[in-house]
Design a protein around this motif. Structure first.
Motif, PDB file in Angstrom:
ATOM      1  N   ALA A 117     -25.935  -1.596 -13.880  1.00 32.64           N
ATOM      2  CA  ALA A 117     -25.973  -2.996 -13.308  1.00 32.64           C
ATOM      3  C   ALA A 117     -27.087  -3.753 -14.026  1.00 32.64           C
ATOM      4  O   ALA A 117     -26.779  -5.172 -14.191  1.00 32.64           O
ATOM      5  CB  ALA A 117     -26.539  -2.752 -11.756  1.00 32.64           C
ATOM      6  N   GLU A 118     -28.171  -3.177 -14.505  1.00 30.34           N
ATOM      7  CA  GLU A 118     -29.259  -4.062 -15.254  1.00 30.34           C
ATOM      8  C   GLU A 118     -28.633  -4.621 -16.201  1.00 30.34           C
ATOM      9  O   GLU A 118     -28.784  -5.914 -16.579  1.00 30.34           O
ATOM     10  CB  GLU A 118     -30.229  -3.362 -15.388  1.00 30.34           C
ATOM     11  CG  GLU A 118     -31.501  -4.024 -16.081  1.00 30.34           C
ATOM     12  CD  GLU A 118     -32.865  -3.224 -16.472  1.00 30.34           C
ATOM     13  OE1 GLU A 118     -33.559  -3.629 -17.426  1.00 30.34           O
ATOM     14  OE2 GLU A 118     -32.988  -2.435 -15.628  1.00 30.34           O
ATOM     15  N   THR A 119     -27.864  -4.109 -17.148  1.00 33.01           N
ATOM     16  CA  THR A 119     -27.056  -4.639 -18.374  1.00 33.01           C
ATOM     17  C   THR A 119     -26.076  -5.718 -17.849  1.00 33.01           C
ATOM     18  O   THR A 119     -25.985  -6.772 -18.320  1.00 33.01           O
ATOM     19  CB  THR A 119     -26.553  -3.608 -19.151  1.00 33.01           C
ATOM     20  OG1 THR A 119     -27.486  -2.525 -19.530  1.00 33.01           O
ATOM     21  CG2 THR A 119     -25.912  -3.971 -20.491  1.00 33.01           C
ATOM     22  N   LYS A 125     -21.245  -7.704 -21.981  1.00 34.54           N
ATOM     23  CA  LYS A 125     -20.143  -6.812 -21.815  1.00 34.54           C
ATOM     24  C   LYS A 125     -19.528  -6.602 -23.394  1.00 34.54           C
ATOM     25  O   LYS A 125     -20.402  -7.159 -24.088  1.00 34.54           O
ATOM     26  CB  LYS A 125     -18.926  -7.638 -21.021  1.00 34.54           C
ATOM     27  CG  LYS A 125     -18.312  -8.852 -21.604  1.00 34.54           C
ATOM     28  CD  LYS A 125     -17.432  -9.487 -20.551  1.00 34.54           C
ATOM     29  CE  LYS A 125     -16.842 -10.693 -21.284  1.00 34.54           C
ATOM     30  NZ  LYS A 125     -15.793 -11.166 -20.375  1.00 34.54           N
ATOM     31  N   MET A 126     -18.574  -5.596 -23.201  1.00 32.02           N
ATOM     32  CA  MET A 126     -17.881  -5.483 -24.578  1.00 32.02           C
ATOM     33  C   MET A 126     -16.533  -5.464 -24.449  1.00 32.02           C
ATOM     34  O   MET A 126     -16.031  -5.692 -23.319  1.00 32.02           O
ATOM     35  CB  MET A 126     -18.230  -4.019 -25.006  1.00 32.02           C
ATOM     36  CG  MET A 126     -18.375  -2.803 -24.278  1.00 32.02           C
ATOM     37  SD  MET A 126     -19.226  -1.429 -24.800  1.00 32.02           S
ATOM     38  CE  MET A 126     -18.393  -0.940 -26.008  1.00 32.02           C
ATOM     39  N   ALA A 127     -15.777  -5.146 -25.623  1.00 33.66           N
ATOM     40  CA  ALA A 127     -14.047  -5.361 -25.521  1.00 33.66           C
ATOM     41  C   ALA A 127     -13.667  -4.324 -26.366  1.00 33.66           C
ATOM     42  O   ALA A 127     -14.035  -4.046 -27.387  1.00 33.66           O
ATOM     43  CB  ALA A 127     -13.879  -6.667 -26.016  1.00 33.66           C
ATOM     44  N   LYS A 128     -12.518  -3.905 -25.948  1.00 35.89           N
ATOM     45  CA  LYS A 128     -11.682  -2.854 -26.631  1.00 35.89           C
ATOM     46  C   LYS A 128     -10.253  -3.364 -26.760  1.00 35.89           C
ATOM     47  O   LYS A 128      -9.699  -4.058 -25.938  1.00 35.89           O
ATOM     48  CB  LYS A 128     -11.484  -1.575 -25.778  1.00 35.89           C
ATOM     49  CG  LYS A 128     -12.883  -0.805 -25.435  1.00 35.89           C
ATOM     50  CD  LYS A 128     -12.649   0.490 -24.948  1.00 35.89           C
ATOM     51  CE  LYS A 128     -13.996   1.242 -24.650  1.00 35.89           C
ATOM     52  NZ  LYS A 128     -13.564   2.553 -23.810  1.00 35.89           N
ATOM     53  N   PRO A 129      -9.873  -3.221 -28.033  1.00 45.41           N
ATOM     54  CA  PRO A 129      -8.525  -3.840 -28.277  1.00 45.41           C
ATOM     55  C   PRO A 129      -7.279  -3.171 -27.556  1.00 45.41           C
ATOM     56  O   PRO A 129      -7.438  -1.954 -27.157  1.00 45.41           O
ATOM     57  CB  PRO A 129      -8.391  -3.566 -29.964  1.00 45.41           C
ATOM     58  CG  PRO A 129      -9.277  -2.589 -30.301  1.00 45.41           C
ATOM     59  CD  PRO A 129     -10.470  -2.422 -29.335  1.00 45.41           C
ATOM     60  N   VAL A 130      -6.318  -3.883 -27.611  1.00 48.78           N
ATOM     61  CA  VAL A 130      -5.073  -3.342 -27.098  1.00 48.78           C
ATOM     62  C   VAL A 130      -3.994  -3.698 -28.107  1.00 48.78           C
ATOM     63  O   VAL A 130      -4.040  -4.629 -28.738  1.00 48.78           O
ATOM     64  CB  VAL A 130      -4.509  -4.412 -25.697  1.00 48.78           C
ATOM     65  CG1 VAL A 130      -3.272  -3.966 -25.389  1.00 48.78           C
ATOM     66  CG2 VAL A 130      -5.631  -4.028 -24.773  1.00 48.78           C
ATOM     67  N   LYS A 131      -3.033  -2.534 -28.220  1.00 54.36           N
ATOM     68  CA  LYS A 131      -2.022  -2.513 -29.089  1.00 54.36           C
ATOM     69  C   LYS A 131      -0.687  -2.273 -28.398  1.00 54.36           C
ATOM     70  O   LYS A 131      -0.718  -1.380 -27.739  1.00 54.36           O
ATOM     71  CB  LYS A 131      -2.194  -1.912 -30.343  1.00 54.36           C
ATOM     72  CG  LYS A 131      -0.926  -1.881 -31.253  1.00 54.36           C
ATOM     73  CD  LYS A 131      -1.337  -0.785 -32.618  1.00 54.36           C
ATOM     74  CE  LYS A 131      -0.324  -1.313 -33.726  1.00 54.36           C
ATOM     75  NZ  LYS A 131       0.787  -0.838 -33.429  1.00 54.36           N
TER      76      LYS A 131
END
Length: 183
Positions: A117-119, A125-131
């Motif tokens: 929660a603190e972060t 946030k971060m992101a992950k690719p979609v294929k």
């Protein structure tokens, strides 16, 4: 390292960064213009789509109600159709192969919010690719989650939620989505 560079590297980045906010606002304007274009003004829609997505092939149809977050992470192959209300949250790269057909009210997500929660409260946030491979049919009301790869020659039933990779030559259904059979 800029927040955009962190975003592209799959690291935690600050979503409130001014450069990223400006890019999101610009894309919102372009998507609004695209969605308000006359249904039969194909040249205008194509010009706008060229400005919205990073790369696109030939014979692309995206029905009104299309929204994306950045656009610069979207790559579309040839013979692509997306129904009404197609939402693409492209903080990471999203690649569509050739001959991809997507029903109405579908969403593709790349955003991953931290469990801590603190972060999360710091706006990170971060992101992950979609294929998504070639020769794929995705029914209405499907959600594809971050980091998922959908293989070639896949059919996904309406209403499915895709949390895991779907191998090539499969029929998948459910919430959460499961491979029902190889086709």
């Amino acid at each position: 390292m800029t927040e955009k560079e962190k975003q592209q590297a799959g690291e935690l980045y600050d979503v409130r960064d001014r450069e990223l906010a400006d890019k999101r606002n610009n894309i919102k304007k372009l998507c609004t213009e695209y969605n308000l274009a006359p249904y039969n003004d194909f040249q205008k829609k194509e010009r706008l789509l060229d400005r919205i997505v990073a790369l696109k092939g030939e014979n692309i149809v995206v029905e009104p109600g299309f929204v994306c977050e950045y656009g610069y992470n979207i790559i579309i192959g040839d013979n692509f159709y997306a129904g009404h209300n197609f939402m693409v949250l492209d903080s990471a790269e999203i690649v569509f192969g050739d001959n991809v057909f997507i029903g109405s009210n579908c969403s593709i997500y790349t955003d991953v919010r931290p469990m801590d929660a603190e972060t999360r409260n710091k706006g990170l946030k971060m992101a992950k690719p979609v294929k998504i491979g070639s020769n794929v049919s995705i029914g209405d009301n499907v959600a594809v989650m971050p980091g998922v790869t959908i293989g070639d020659n896949v059919v996904i039933e309406s209403g499915s939620m895709i949390f895991e990779d779907i191998p090539s030559d499969s029929f998948a259904s459910g919430n959460p989505c499961k491979v029902i059979k190889k086709i």
